[in-house]
Design a protein around this motif. Structure first.
Motif, short mmCIF file in Angstrom:
data_model
loop_
_atom_site.label_atom_id
_atom_site.label_comp_id
_atom_site.label_asym_id
_atom_site.label_seq_id
_atom_site.Cartn_x
_atom_site.Cartn_y
_atom_site.Cartn_z
N ARG A 1 -3.47 -7.25 2.42
CA ARG A 1 -3.35 -7.82 1.09
C ARG A 1 -4.73 -7.88 0.46
O ARG A 1 -5.69 -8.29 1.10
CB ARG A 1 -2.75 -9.22 1.18
CG ARG A 1 -2.39 -9.80 -0.15
CD ARG A 1 -1.65 -11.08 0.03
NE ARG A 1 -0.31 -10.74 0.52
CZ ARG A 1 0.66 -11.62 0.67
NH1 ARG A 1 0.46 -12.88 0.40
NH2 ARG A 1 1.84 -11.24 1.11
N GLY B 1 11.99 -3.52 4.00
CA GLY B 1 11.18 -4.39 4.83
C GLY B 1 9.85 -3.79 5.24
O GLY B 1 9.28 -4.19 6.25
N ALA B 2 9.36 -2.83 4.47
CA ALA B 2 8.07 -2.19 4.80
C ALA B 2 6.95 -3.22 4.70
O ALA B 2 6.88 -4.00 3.77
CB ALA B 2 7.81 -1.04 3.84
N LYS B 3 6.10 -3.21 5.68
CA LYS B 3 4.97 -4.13 5.72
C LYS B 3 3.72 -3.44 5.14
O LYS B 3 3.40 -2.32 5.54
CB LYS B 3 4.67 -4.56 7.15
CG LYS B 3 5.85 -5.27 7.82
CD LYS B 3 6.09 -6.62 7.20
CE LYS B 3 7.20 -7.33 7.95
NZ LYS B 3 8.07 -8.07 7.09
#
Length: 117
Positions: A90, A84-86
Motif C-alpha cells: 500500500r 480477492g487479489a492482494k
C-alpha cells in the motif's frame, strides 16, 4: 497477435478509449485481471518510461499514457476485489492542499498501480 498487444499499444499512444476496449476484449477472451496488469499494463508503462528516459516521450505523452492506464484500472479494480487479489503493498500519495499541479503524483500513482500497489 496476443490478446494484450492492442492494450499495450493503446497505452503507449495514450488512447484511453482503445485501452478500455482492449481490456474488455482481453477479459472477455479469458485473460485474468492480474494478467492484464502483468502482461499488458506493466510492460506498456515500462516502455513509456524507457521512451521518456531516451527523450522520445515528454511529460504530455507520460500524462496521456497514465490517463489510459487509469481508465483500464477503473475496469479492473472491481474484478480484482471480487477475486480477492492482494496488492503488493500500500502506498499513500498526496499533494499539498490547494496545489493544482499534481502531474508527478498522478504519474507515480499510475506506475505504482501498474506494478501491483
Amino acid at each position: 497477435m496476443d490478446q494484450l498487444s492492442s492494450l499495450r499499444e493503446a497505452i503507449l499512444t495514450g488512447d484511453a478509449g482503445a485501452a478500455a476496449g482492449a481490456a474488455h476484449v482481453a477479459l472477455g477472451a479469458g485473460v485474468t485481471p492480474v494478467d492484464v496488469i502483468a502482461d499488458g499494463i506493466s510492460p506498456a508503462m515500462a516502455e513509456v518510461g524507457r521512451l521518456f528516459e531516451e527523450g522520445e516521450y515528454f511529460v504530455p505523452e507520460l500524462l496521456i499514457s497514465a490517463r489510459a492506464t487509469k481508465e483500464v484500472f477503473s475496469i479492473l479494480r472491481p474484478l480484482l476485489a471480487k477475486a480477492g487479489a492482494k496488492p503488493a503493498g500500500r502506498v499513500l500519495l498526496a499533494t499539498v492542499e490547494g496545489d493544482l499541479h499534481d502531474i508527478g503524483k498522478n504519474l507515480v500513482g499510475a506506475m505504482l498501480e501498474g506494478a501491483g500497489f
